[in-house]
Scaffold this motif. Structure first.
Motif, PDB file in Angstrom:
ATOM      1  N   ILE A  10      51.981  17.572  23.516  1.00  0.00           N
ATOM      2  CA  ILE A  10      51.429  16.260  23.830  1.00  0.00           C
ATOM      3  C   ILE A  10      51.758  15.871  25.264  1.00  0.00           C
ATOM      4  N   LYS A  11      52.611  16.634  25.919  1.00  0.00           N
ATOM      5  CA  LYS A  11      52.948  16.307  27.297  1.00  0.00           C
ATOM      6  C   LYS A  11      51.713  16.468  28.168  1.00  0.00           C
TER       7      LYS A  11
ATOM      8  N   ARG B  32      53.385  10.659  25.280  1.00  0.00           N
ATOM      9  CA  ARG B  32      52.612   9.548  24.755  1.00  0.00           C
ATOM     10  C   ARG B  32      51.660  10.063  23.690  1.00  0.00           C
ATOM     11  N   ILE B  33      51.151   9.168  22.926  1.00  0.00           N
ATOM     12  CA  ILE B  33      50.164   9.528  21.913  1.00  0.00           C
ATOM     13  C   ILE B  33      48.851   9.780  22.641  1.00  0.00           C
ATOM     14  N   SER B  34      48.186  10.833  22.244  1.00  0.00           N
ATOM     15  CA  SER B  34      46.967  11.197  22.957  1.00  0.00           C
ATOM     16  C   SER B  34      45.879  11.597  21.974  1.00  0.00           C
ATOM     17  N   LEU B  35      44.782  12.087  22.509  1.00  0.00           N
ATOM     18  CA  LEU B  35      43.663  12.529  21.687  1.00  0.00           C
ATOM     19  C   LEU B  35      44.079  13.595  20.683  1.00  0.00           C
TER      20      LEU B  35
ATOM     21  N   VAL C 281      40.175  20.012  22.970  1.00  0.00           N
ATOM     22  CA  VAL C 281      39.427  19.456  24.111  1.00  0.00           C
ATOM     23  C   VAL C 281      40.394  18.912  25.158  1.00  0.00           C
ATOM     24  N   GLU C 282      41.365  18.130  24.684  1.00  0.00           N
ATOM     25  CA  GLU C 282      42.327  17.543  25.610  1.00  0.00           C
ATOM     26  C   GLU C 282      43.139  18.629  26.329  1.00  0.00           C
ATOM     27  N   ASN C 283      43.618  19.608  25.581  1.00  0.00           N
ATOM     28  CA  ASN C 283      44.398  20.699  26.187  1.00  0.00           C
ATOM     29  C   ASN C 283      43.567  21.483  27.195  1.00  0.00           C
ATOM     30  N   TYR C 284      42.294  21.692  26.887  1.00  0.00           N
ATOM     31  CA  TYR C 284      41.406  22.408  27.804  1.00  0.00           C
ATOM     32  C   TYR C 284      41.297  21.667  29.138  1.00  0.00           C
ATOM     33  N   TYR C 285      40.994  20.377  29.069  1.00  0.00           N
ATOM     34  CA  TYR C 285      40.819  19.611  30.306  1.00  0.00           C
ATOM     35  C   TYR C 285      42.123  19.454  31.071  1.00  0.00           C
TER      36      TYR C 285
ATOM     37  N   GLN D 152      36.959  14.567  31.960  1.00  0.00           N
ATOM     38  CA  GLN D 152      35.873  15.296  32.625  1.00  0.00           C
ATOM     39  C   GLN D 152      35.721  14.842  34.071  1.00  0.00           C
ATOM     40  N   LEU D 153      35.808  13.533  34.299  1.00  0.00           N
ATOM     41  CA  LEU D 153      35.684  13.006  35.660  1.00  0.00           C
ATOM     42  C   LEU D 153      36.804  13.522  36.564  1.00  0.00           C
ATOM     43  N   ARG D 154      38.011  13.577  36.018  1.00  0.00           N
ATOM     44  CA  ARG D 154      39.134  14.103  36.805  1.00  0.00           C
ATOM     45  C   ARG D 154      38.886  15.547  37.212  1.00  0.00           C
ATOM     46  N   LEU D 155      38.449  16.346  36.252  1.00  0.00           N
ATOM     47  CA  LEU D 155      38.184  17.752  36.557  1.00  0.00           C
ATOM     48  C   LEU D 155      37.057  17.886  37.572  1.00  0.00           C
ATOM     49  N   GLN D 156      35.993  17.124  37.402  1.00  0.00           N
ATOM     50  CA  GLN D 156      34.873  17.160  38.350  1.00  0.00           C
ATOM     51  C   GLN D 156      35.325  16.714  39.740  1.00  0.00           C
TER      52      GLN D 156
END
Length: 194
Positions: free
Chosen positions: A72-73, A88-91, A101-105, A165-169
């Motif tokens: 989760i980090k 923190r709690i995440s997707l 998806v979250e780990n990929y991004y 996605q925006l961050r990666l783009q």
């Protein structure tokens, strides 16, 4: 004179064959052993084996530790380009698919950040992109708080994914601009040298 030549050569070889004295070979081997140094037991070999085993154990331990720690980090980009980790709690807590998806991004974002080459020439450009990245991160934290307070809903989940996605783009765009900047510099240097 009808002697066979083969027999003549055979007799001649036997006559010319040197005779070795009795016990010559044994005396030679004894002298050879006396002259050669005695083999010392080498602890270097054992030391090498111990070092290799220690290296394998250490690598295994840290590899196991890395792959079993809490995924989760997430890395957050600060204004100075440094990264700090916060739990923190995440997707990923909502479903396994969202976790993938979250780990990929997050992995791709971190990869792009690690590939950035900052120099004095591109420092201002990188800093402006880092400011935008920080704004996106602040927005992501707000969406995460909303997720924790109001519970999961489609709008919040899709907003969190779009933020990633925006961050990666944004990082890919920065990478492209840095490549364009380096290409134009190389072309200028080539025209100046011609």
């Amino acid at each position: 004179m009808s002697q066979d030549l083969r027999e003549l050569f055979k007799k001649e070889r036997e006559e010319q064959k040197p005779r070795i004295k009795e016990g010559h070979q044994e005396r030679f081997l004894e002298r050879l052993e006396d002259e050669l140094p005695k083999e010392k037991k080498s602890y270097l070999y054992l030391f090498k084996i111990a070092a290799a085993v220690l290296l394998l154990i250490t690598t295994g331990y840290f590899g196991f530790k890395k792959y079993t720690e809490d995924p989760i980090k997430e890395t957050i980009v600060n204004r100075g380009g440094e990264a700090e980790e916060q739990k923190r709690i995440s997707l990923g807590d909502l479903s396994p698919d969202l976790k993938k998806v979250e780990n990929y991004y997050v992995a791709n974002i971190n990869l792009e950040l690690s590939k950035l080459e900052v120099s004095q020439d591109n420092k201002a450009l990188v800093e402006s992109f880092m400011n935008q990245l920080e704004n996106l991160d602040n927005e992501y934290q707000g969406l995460n708080k909303e997720l924790n307070q109001m519970g999961p809903n489609d709008q919040t989940i899709s907003a969190l994914i779009q933020n990633l996605q925006l961050r990666l783009q944004l990082l890919q765009k920065l990478k492209k601009k840095l490549n364009d900047l380096n290409t134009s510099k190389n072309e200028q240097v080539e025209t100046n040298t011609i």
